[in-house]
Motif scaffolding. Structure first.
Motif, PDB file in Angstrom:
ATOM      1  N   HIS A 430       0.866  -1.022   0.148  1.00 15.49           N
ATOM      2  CA  HIS A 430       0.238  -0.482   0.161  1.00 15.49           C
ATOM      3  C   HIS A 430       1.054   1.216  -0.041  1.00 15.49           C
ATOM      4  O   HIS A 430       0.101   2.421   0.155  1.00 15.49           O
ATOM      5  N   LEU A 431       2.321   1.044  -0.154  1.00 19.08           N
ATOM      6  CA  LEU A 431       3.311   2.006  -0.651  1.00 19.08           C
ATOM      7  C   LEU A 431       2.800   3.573  -1.170  1.00 19.08           C
ATOM      8  O   LEU A 431       2.157   3.013  -2.726  1.00 19.08           O
ATOM      9  N   LYS A 432       2.448   4.382  -1.044  1.00 14.96           N
ATOM     10  CA  LYS A 432       2.067   5.134  -1.299  1.00 14.96           C
ATOM     11  C   LYS A 432       3.086   6.581  -2.034  1.00 14.96           C
ATOM     12  O   LYS A 432       3.529   7.085  -3.039  1.00 14.96           O
ATOM     13  N   ASP A 433       3.972   6.830  -0.604  1.00 15.38           N
ATOM     14  CA  ASP A 433       5.025   8.309  -1.234  1.00 15.38           C
ATOM     15  C   ASP A 433       6.384   7.077  -0.099  1.00 15.38           C
ATOM     16  O   ASP A 433       6.338   6.512   1.228  1.00 15.38           O
ATOM     17  N   HIS A 459       0.077   1.853  -7.102  1.00 13.05           N
ATOM     18  CA  HIS A 459      -0.106   2.431  -5.587  1.00 13.05           C
ATOM     19  C   HIS A 459       0.973   3.457  -5.329  1.00 13.05           C
ATOM     20  O   HIS A 459       0.260   4.462  -4.344  1.00 13.05           O
ATOM     21  N   LEU A 460       1.909   3.570  -5.835  1.00 15.64           N
ATOM     22  CA  LEU A 460       3.057   4.423  -5.413  1.00 15.64           C
ATOM     23  C   LEU A 460       3.133   6.034  -5.834  1.00 15.64           C
ATOM     24  O   LEU A 460       2.715   5.721  -7.448  1.00 15.64           O
ATOM     25  N   LYS A 461       3.447   6.777  -5.863  1.00 19.85           N
ATOM     26  CA  LYS A 461       2.414   7.659  -6.145  1.00 19.85           C
ATOM     27  C   LYS A 461       4.419   9.131  -5.766  1.00 19.85           C
ATOM     28  O   LYS A 461       3.435   9.996  -7.082  1.00 19.85           O
ATOM     29  N   THR A 462       4.409   9.014  -5.143  1.00 25.88           N
ATOM     30  CA  THR A 462       5.487   9.757  -4.759  1.00 25.88           C
ATOM     31  C   THR A 462       7.070   9.191  -4.679  1.00 25.88           C
ATOM     32  O   THR A 462       6.835   8.471  -3.629  1.00 25.88           O
ATOM     33  N   LEU A 463       8.010   9.599  -5.400  1.00 28.81           N
ATOM     34  CA  LEU A 463       9.484   8.678  -5.341  1.00 28.81           C
ATOM     35  C   LEU A 463      10.164  10.339  -5.210  1.00 28.81           C
ATOM     36  O   LEU A 463      10.203  10.923  -5.859  1.00 28.81           O
ATOM     37  N   ASN A 464      10.895  10.486  -3.910  1.00 24.87           N
ATOM     38  CA  ASN A 464      11.618  10.910  -3.584  1.00 24.87           C
ATOM     39  C   ASN A 464      13.185  11.173  -3.122  1.00 24.87           C
ATOM     40  O   ASN A 464      13.874  10.373  -2.640  1.00 24.87           O
ATOM     41  N   PHE A 465      14.319  11.243  -4.084  1.00 25.07           N
ATOM     42  CA  PHE A 465      15.897  10.790  -4.987  1.00 25.07           C
ATOM     43  C   PHE A 465      16.401  12.131  -4.481  1.00 25.07           C
ATOM     44  O   PHE A 465      17.356  12.043  -4.488  1.00 25.07           O
ATOM     45  N   SER A 466      16.095  13.027  -4.198  1.00 25.67           N
ATOM     46  CA  SER A 466      16.840  14.695  -3.964  1.00 25.67           C
ATOM     47  C   SER A 466      17.925  14.362  -3.476  1.00 25.67           C
ATOM     48  O   SER A 466      17.501  13.495  -2.146  1.00 25.67           O
ATOM     49  N   LEU A 467      19.432  14.926  -3.997  1.00 26.29           N
ATOM     50  CA  LEU A 467      20.431  14.520  -2.971  1.00 26.29           C
ATOM     51  C   LEU A 467      20.899  13.514  -3.085  1.00 26.29           C
ATOM     52  O   LEU A 467      22.422  12.956  -2.146  1.00 26.29           O
ATOM     53  N   SER A 468      20.524  12.355  -3.154  1.00 30.83           N
ATOM     54  CA  SER A 468      20.867  11.423  -3.594  1.00 30.83           C
ATOM     55  C   SER A 468      21.481  11.045  -5.241  1.00 30.83           C
ATOM     56  O   SER A 468      22.170  11.459  -6.245  1.00 30.83           O
ATOM     57  N   LYS A 469      22.310   9.861  -5.132  1.00 30.94           N
ATOM     58  CA  LYS A 469      23.690  10.038  -6.139  1.00 30.94           C
ATOM     59  C   LYS A 469      23.499   8.396  -6.988  1.00 30.94           C
ATOM     60  O   LYS A 469      22.720   7.452  -5.505  1.00 30.94           O
ATOM     61  N   PHE A 470      23.074   7.756  -7.967  1.00 29.53           N
ATOM     62  CA  PHE A 470      23.183   7.227  -9.030  1.00 29.53           C
ATOM     63  C   PHE A 470      24.293   6.366  -9.532  1.00 29.53           C
ATOM     64  O   PHE A 470      25.027   6.908  -9.955  1.00 29.53           O
ATOM     65  N   ASP A 471      24.357   5.599  -9.270  1.00 29.88           N
ATOM     66  CA  ASP A 471      25.237   4.351 -10.773  1.00 29.88           C
ATOM     67  C   ASP A 471      25.023   5.166 -11.478  1.00 29.88           C
ATOM     68  O   ASP A 471      26.185   5.809 -12.825  1.00 29.88           O
ATOM     69  N   LYS A 472      23.522   5.115 -12.686  1.00 26.71           N
ATOM     70  CA  LYS A 472      23.071   5.990 -13.949  1.00 26.71           C
ATOM     71  C   LYS A 472      22.142   6.555 -13.706  1.00 26.71           C
ATOM     72  O   LYS A 472      21.243   6.189 -12.248  1.00 26.71           O
TER      73      LYS A 472
END
Length: 491
Positions: A430-433, A459-472
């Protein structure tokens, strides 16, 4: 030093000169009616705050004007919402300017009148009433009246010229007003001016957040609102630790004192004595609160929301005292005196059986402690364990079986490995955010697994990646998912 009377006169002149300079933005309106125009009102209040004008003297002159103007704006919002509903029901194709967006007001108040018609009637009846309210804060003296008259006289020609250039818009606005009136049983929205006296005795909400120059003098002004229920004094660092004494007869049920640095245990004792029916108390950032202050609050048995974040003197033993039977929201993040290996949050979960939101960022909680918390907090739907890297250490942990009800999850700065992140997604149907900001080395493959899973996206509505670092990172892949709000990392 300038005499007080001259300071007040200069302040009035300065503010009304500002309004005069901006009269072009309000065709067909008099400057004295400027508070009806939301963008001008916002700019005026913003200017006052930025120039740090809002002290007790400023508030004594303009405070109630702000309240009146926002009350009027709330009324306009209600009318526009009702009119929008009527238009939808009648398939009306006529369009008009909407003011449904919420203003970012320094002073935000709401009348206790629940229905639109009643509120209009209340304002009309009071406007027609010639009796001046003794509790009125506005100083409607000759200086204000003279300034208004001078402004109006000096600018009649300019306003008329603007009217000629905006006849079409004005006619449309007039038609819209007439349509709104017809849709609301011919009720007329009164024109509010600086000379209008309105009965504000039913005001229930006042927001003074960020007005750091206000002191207990201004608190005494608002004590006249006998029906006031919600008061926001966050970042009002000028009030004393005994300001509550001035509000003892006001029936507050919600009080925001975030980062009011003068608040201490004595303040909390006064609050508990004055407001036994208090339901919401935000005292985050009040660094002088100790265990004794939490003990005093236990008298508030109806408390539903409590924020004690950033209270640097609170210890594990202080948090163990939190045992409010109606509590649904607790923020105890960033309390750095807490030690790991203690079951204080487990005890809170046992004692506060209605808890739905728990925020314990940077609390040093470990996996075994979190398992106990989640097994006790059976109604929990929102969890913040940001910057708690030991909260989930094992992909095979029995912790995951207690996460099925979680809808909002904050794990910023935890740096969990991909297998744990995938298990979290699988265990929260049921994860939304989801907040996974402030992470180093996040794998794009994890994000890709989310956006390719239609069940998760349902069901997922919001993803917050701010100030994160990715391999790509493939931003285009995320932009194509219109049902998802994404906070992108800084690339």
């Amino acid at each position: 030093m300038m005499p007080l009377e001259r300071e007040i006169s200069t302040l009035k002149q300065y503010c009304f000169q500002y309004l005069l300079r901006n009269h072009e933005k309000i065709p067909s309106k008099k400057v004295s009616q400027i508070y009806e125009i939301s963008d001008i009102r916002e700019e005026f209040i913003s200017m006052a705050k930025k120039k740090n004008l809002v002290d007790d003297q400023f508030f004594s002159i303009f405070g109630e004007i702000f309240i009146i103007s926002n009350l009027y704006h709330n009324l306009q919002n209600n009318n526009n919402n009702n009119n929008s509903n009527n238009n939808n029901n009648n398939s009306n194709t006529n369009s008009h300017d909407s003011h449904n967006t919420e203003d970012d007001m320094d002073l935000d108040t709401t009348s206790s009148v629940s229905t639109n018609t009643s509120l209009i009637s209340d304002i009309n009846n009071t406007v027609n009433n010639n009796n001046i309210n003794n509790n009125t804060i506005i100083n409607n003296n000759n200086n204000i009246n003279n300034n208004n008259n001078n402004i109006n006289n000096n600018n009649n020609n300019n306003i008329n010229n603007n009217n000629n250039n905006n006849n079409i818009n004005n006619n449309n606005n007039d038609n819209n007003i007439n349509n709104n009136n017809n849709n609301n049983n011919n009720e007329i929205i009164p024109q509010l001016t600086t000379n209008t006296t309105i009965d504000l005795t039913n005001i229930q909400k006042i927001n003074l957040s960020g007005l750091a120059r206000l002191t207990d003098i201004s608190i005494q002004y608002i004590s006249g609102y006998k029906h006031l229920q919600e008061l926001d004094l966050s970042f009002c660092t000028g009030v004393s630790n005994e300001f509550v004494k001035h509000l003892s007869k006001v029936p507050l049920v919600s009080l925001n004192l975030f980062n009011v640095t003068s608040v201490n245990d004595n303040t909390l004792q006064l609050i508990a004595t004055s407001y036994p029916n208090l339901k919401r108390l935000l005292i985050g950032g009040c660094g002088n609160i100790t265990e004794q202050g939490i003990k005093s609050l236990l008298k508030c048995t109806l408390l539903q929301e409590l924020d004690v974040s950033h209270c640097k003197k609170l210890t594990n033993s202080a948090l163990k005292l939190i045992s409010f039977p109606c509590l649904t929201y607790l923020n105890a993040s960033w309390c750095f005196d807490l030690t790991s290996g203690d079951n204080c949050f487990n005890k809170i979960a046992k004692q506060c059986t209605k808890l739905t939101t728990l925020r314990i960022a940077a609390s040093a909680i470990n996996e075994q402690q979190l398992i106990k918390v989640l097994s006790e907090a059976k109604k929990l739907t929102s969890l913040d364990i940001s910057f708690c890297p030991n909260a989930i250490a094992n992909v095979d942990s029995k912790l995951f079986k207690y996460m099925s009800a979680i809808q909002n999850l904050h794990i910023a700065g935890c740096s969990f490995k991909e297998p744990i992140l995938r298990k979290i997604i699988d265990s929260t149907p049921h994860l939304k955010d989801l907040d996974i900001s402030h992470q180093d080395g996040l794998p794009w493959s994890f994000i890709e697994s989310i956006i390719k899973d239609q069940s998760t996206l349902s069901h997922l509505k919001t993803l917050n990646f701010s100030l994160s670092k990715f391999d790509k990172f493939d931003s285009d892949a995320l932009l194509n998912i219109h049902s998802l709000t994404v906070f992108f990392p800084i690339m």
